[in-house]
Each structure stands twice: as C-alpha cells, then as structure tokens.
Design a protein around this motif. Structure first.
Motif, PDB file in Angstrom:
ATOM      1  N   SER A  26      36.937   9.315  57.612  1.00 52.86           N
ATOM      2  CA  SER A  26      36.577   7.994  58.157  1.00 52.86           C
ATOM      3  C   SER A  26      36.826   6.882  57.138  1.00 52.86           C
ATOM      4  O   SER A  26      36.209   6.850  56.072  1.00 52.86           O
ATOM      5  N   PRO A  27      37.705   5.927  57.479  1.00 56.73           N
ATOM      6  CA  PRO A  27      37.951   4.817  56.545  1.00 56.73           C
ATOM      7  C   PRO A  27      36.699   3.980  56.310  1.00 56.73           C
ATOM      8  O   PRO A  27      36.515   3.428  55.227  1.00 56.73           O
ATOM      9  N   PHE A  28      35.835   3.907  57.322  1.00 56.44           N
ATOM     10  CA  PHE A  28      34.642   3.074  57.187  1.00 56.44           C
ATOM     11  C   PHE A  28      33.609   3.711  56.253  1.00 56.44           C
ATOM     12  O   PHE A  28      32.920   3.014  55.516  1.00 56.44           O
ATOM     13  N   MET A  50      25.755  11.005  65.886  1.00 55.54           N
ATOM     14  CA  MET A  50      25.967   9.825  66.737  1.00 55.54           C
ATOM     15  C   MET A  50      24.672   9.426  67.446  1.00 55.54           C
ATOM     16  O   MET A  50      24.427   8.259  67.699  1.00 55.54           O
ATOM     17  N   GLY A  56      25.483   3.582  67.251  1.00 54.62           N
ATOM     18  CA  GLY A  56      26.326   4.601  67.884  1.00 54.62           C
ATOM     19  C   GLY A  56      27.639   4.813  67.151  1.00 54.62           C
ATOM     20  O   GLY A  56      28.603   5.320  67.722  1.00 54.62           O
ATOM     21  N   LYS A  57      27.692   4.414  65.887  1.00 56.57           N
ATOM     22  CA  LYS A  57      28.923   4.596  65.113  1.00 56.57           C
ATOM     23  C   LYS A  57      28.594   5.135  63.732  1.00 56.57           C
ATOM     24  O   LYS A  57      27.514   4.917  63.202  1.00 56.57           O
ATOM     25  N   ILE A  58      29.579   5.788  63.157  1.00 51.92           N
ATOM     26  CA  ILE A  58      29.492   6.343  61.802  1.00 51.92           C
ATOM     27  C   ILE A  58      30.286   5.419  60.881  1.00 51.92           C
ATOM     28  O   ILE A  58      31.384   5.018  61.278  1.00 51.92           O
ATOM     29  N   PRO A  59      29.809   5.048  59.720  1.00 57.03           N
ATOM     30  CA  PRO A  59      28.595   5.526  59.062  1.00 57.03           C
ATOM     31  C   PRO A  59      27.383   4.654  59.409  1.00 57.03           C
ATOM     32  O   PRO A  59      27.500   3.590  59.996  1.00 57.03           O
ATOM     33  N   ASP A  77      26.874  -0.354  60.887  1.00 53.86           N
ATOM     34  CA  ASP A  77      27.993  -1.289  60.693  1.00 53.86           C
ATOM     35  C   ASP A  77      28.161  -1.647  59.220  1.00 53.86           C
ATOM     36  O   ASP A  77      27.330  -2.350  58.628  1.00 53.86           O
ATOM     37  N   THR A  78      29.264  -1.201  58.660  1.00 55.86           N
ATOM     38  CA  THR A  78      29.476  -1.339  57.210  1.00 55.86           C
ATOM     39  C   THR A  78      29.395  -2.786  56.720  1.00 55.86           C
ATOM     40  O   THR A  78      28.782  -3.048  55.683  1.00 55.86           O
ATOM     41  N   SER A  79      29.973  -3.729  57.466  1.00 56.73           N
ATOM     42  CA  SER A  79      29.955  -5.118  56.981  1.00 56.73           C
ATOM     43  C   SER A  79      28.543  -5.673  57.001  1.00 56.73           C
ATOM     44  O   SER A  79      28.128  -6.385  56.074  1.00 56.73           O
TER      45      SER A  79
HETATM   46  N1  LIG Z   1      32.574  -1.740  62.623  1.00 60.23           N
HETATM   47  C1  LIG Z   1      32.091  -0.407  62.321  1.00 60.23           C
HETATM   48  C2  LIG Z   1      33.183   0.596  62.663  1.00 60.23           C
HETATM   49  C3  LIG Z   1      32.766   2.035  62.430  1.00 60.23           C
HETATM   50  C4  LIG Z   1      33.611   3.010  63.242  1.00 60.23           C
HETATM   51  O1  LIG Z   1      34.443   2.624  64.079  1.00 60.23           O
HETATM   52  N2  LIG Z   1      33.360   4.290  63.030  1.00 60.23           N
HETATM   53  C5  LIG Z   1      34.045   5.315  63.785  1.00 60.23           C
HETATM   54  C6  LIG Z   1      34.320   6.513  62.884  1.00 60.23           C
HETATM   55  S1  LIG Z   1      35.511   6.089  61.654  1.00 60.23           S
HETATM   56  C7  LIG Z   1      33.152   5.776  64.914  1.00 60.23           C
HETATM   57  O2  LIG Z   1      31.965   5.960  64.718  1.00 60.23           O
HETATM   58  N3  LIG Z   1      33.720   5.993  66.076  1.00 60.23           N
HETATM   59  C8  LIG Z   1      33.005   6.529  67.191  1.00 60.23           C
HETATM   60  C9  LIG Z   1      32.907   5.573  68.341  1.00 60.23           C
HETATM   61  O3  LIG Z   1      33.450   4.470  68.253  1.00 60.23           O
HETATM   62  O4  LIG Z   1      32.275   5.938  69.325  1.00 60.23           O
HETATM   63  C10 LIG Z   1      31.689  -0.341  60.850  1.00 60.23           C
HETATM   64  O5  LIG Z   1      32.163  -1.157  60.060  1.00 60.23           O
HETATM   65  O6  LIG Z   1      30.834   0.489  60.514  1.00 60.23           O
END
Ligand SMILES: N[C@@H](CCC(=O)N[C@@H](CS)C(=O)NCC(=O)O)C(=O)O
Length: 268
Positions: A26-28, A50, A56-59, A77-79
């Motif tokens: 995961s780039p984030f 999740m 609902g997103k990682i990390p 949300d990383t930012s």
């Molecule tokens: N804007 C979010 C993006 C995080 C993101 O897109 N994570 C992906 C994994 S790299 C994820 O959880 N995807 C699952 C989904 O979107 O349901 C952040 O900065 O944390």
C-alpha cells in the motif's frame, strides 16, 4: 536529519502486514510510515481490518496522546492523520517556511500521486493483474474467503474506476498517462538532485530541491517503493525502474530511514 518530537504519543499504525521488516504494497501505508520516520516519531505496526478502519480504508492509526493507553482515538486518512499529529505537536509541519510557489508544487505533487496515479495503480493491480493482487492483498484470509472478498473487491474497484473515469480509458491511453506522471516526477527529482550537486552525495535529495524533506517526500517515497515491490503492477514497476533517478531517490531514503527493512530486488 531526524527532527525530534515535541509531545510524546503512543501510535499504532494499522495496515495489511506483509512480513517483518518489509515495506507493504500500500503506497498510503508507506507514505504514513515514512512521514513518522522523517520526524523520528515512534510507532508500532499492527494488522488492520477494514471493519475497524474509521473511514473504511487502510491505513488507520490509534493515537494515545497521554501515552497511558486510557484514551486512545482511531484516526483514518493519511493526510488528515498527518495534519492532526502536527496540530497536536507530535511532529512538526514539514511545510512550514515554504514559499507560496513551493507550497503549490508540494500540494500538486501529492495530488498527482494520491488523487491520480493511485487510481491508475488500482486499475493495474485489481483489474489487469487481479490474481496476483488477490494473492498478495488477501493472503491473510482463508482460501474461500479470499475468493469471496476478492470478487467483491474486483466488482467494487471496477465500479469506482468507471465512476471516477480511470475505468473508461483504453490500455494505450492509460499507459500514456502513467508514463506522463512518472516522467514529470522524475524530471522534478533530476532537478532536485542536480541542485544538490556534490554536497553530501550519499544522503537523500528531496522533491523540492531543499535541504530538508517536505510533506511531498513521504508521498513520493511511499508510491515509488510500493511500485518497486509489488508484482501486481508490472507495467508501473518497469516504468519506475526505467528512471534511475527515481530509484536513486528511493534508495537513498531507504538507506537513511529504513535500513532495518529489506531493500527491493534489483530485477523484476
Ligand atoms: N485517502 C486515503 C487513501 C487510502 C487508500 O485508498 N487505501 C487503500 C489501500 S492502499 C484502501 O483502503 N482501499 C480499500 C477501499 O478503498 O475500499 C489515505 O490517504 O489514507
């Protein structure tokens, strides 16, 4: 140079772990981990889910500002996590002191990767190389669950990409856009490296060509490293490896901040 932290905090960073001392796909996750290390903020890694992720997103992280475990908060949300940690005095804002122009470039670089390339990467991983992606991203699940969750992820990604627009490009159009994004980034890094010249040849150089990293560096390193290690996006990996300065950039950051982590293989 590691910037000392001001306020102690206990932070757990939750992600899909891919083995000890290894960057993840995961780039984030890589972005946030890099950001914490740039500021020398201690953290521990945990296996994320999740269902527990606040957005609902990682990390996502748990943050315990008192460092006593009694009052921890989950943040996604990383930012937004980075902004919050800066606001709490856990780490400094790396963009303090930038000119308006530098600030604009920093924001634009992050947007290029996080709001544009991220969709291209998702398409390449989940649509074009689905089986490789499923095997890696869902490795922790039993086989039957992997099948079900994988199908749901595929359908969800396809819908999202079509709605967002990335799903409507031909393969050739997609390839051209990916190349343009990586070329642009590479050109910026070539300029930064040239600016740095002969001083401290071994140490990292930074996206804006300054002596210290800015917020964009965590994102750029996070995406470059995710591209270098993930076999589910071979076209992107080949593109990144075709730009020696991009790889150099990541290698020098790895050497200074992630020497405890495995380096990516030299060949695909
Ligand atoms: N804007 C979010 C993006 C995080 C993101 O897109 N994570 C992906 C994994 S790299 C994820 O959880 N995807 C699952 C989904 O979107 O349901 C952040 O900065 O944390």
């Amino acid at each position: 140079m590691h910037t000392p932290t001001t306020t102690p905090a206990k932070i757990a960073l939750y992600c899909v772990l891919q083995g000890p001392n290894r960057h993840v796909w995961s780039p984030f996750v890589n972005k946030l981990e890099t950001r914490l290390r740039l500021a020398a903020v201690p953290y521990r890694l945990g296996q994320g889910s999740m269902r527990q992720a606040p957005r609902g997103k990682i990390p996502y992280i748990s943050l315990d500002l008192d460092d006593n475990g009694s009052d921890s908060e989950m943040l996604g949300d990383t930012s937004l996590i980075i902004k919050r940690l800066c606001a709490e005095g856990v780490m400094p804002d790396l963009n303090d002191g930038l000119s308006a122009g530098e600030r604009a470039v920093d924001v634009a670089v992050r947007a290029l990767l996080e709001e544009r390339l991220a969709f291209f990467l998702t398409r390449e991983r989940w649509i074009d190389n689905y089986y490789t992606m499923r095997a890696g991203a869902l490795a922790a699940l039993p086989w039957a669950m992997r099948f079900i969750v994988g199908n749901l992820a595929y359908a969800g990604v396809k819908r999202t990409l079509y709605g967002q627009g990335t799903g409507r490009y031909t393969d050739d159009e997609m390839r051209g856009m990916k190349r343009e994004a990586w070329e642009t980034l590479n050109a910026l890094l070539v300029e930064a490296k040239t600016k740095k010249g002969d001083m401290d040849r071994e140490g990292p150089f930074w996206v804006l060509g300054r002596e210290a990293p800015t917020e964009a560096d965590a994102t750029v390193y996070g995406f470059v490293v995710a591209s270098l290690i993930c076999p589910a996006a071979p076209e992107t990996q080949k593109m990144v490896r075709s730009f020696p300065v991009l790889v150099d950039y990541a290698r020098s950051i790895h050497a200074r901040y992630f020497s405890d982590y495995d380096l990516w293989d030299d060949e695909i």
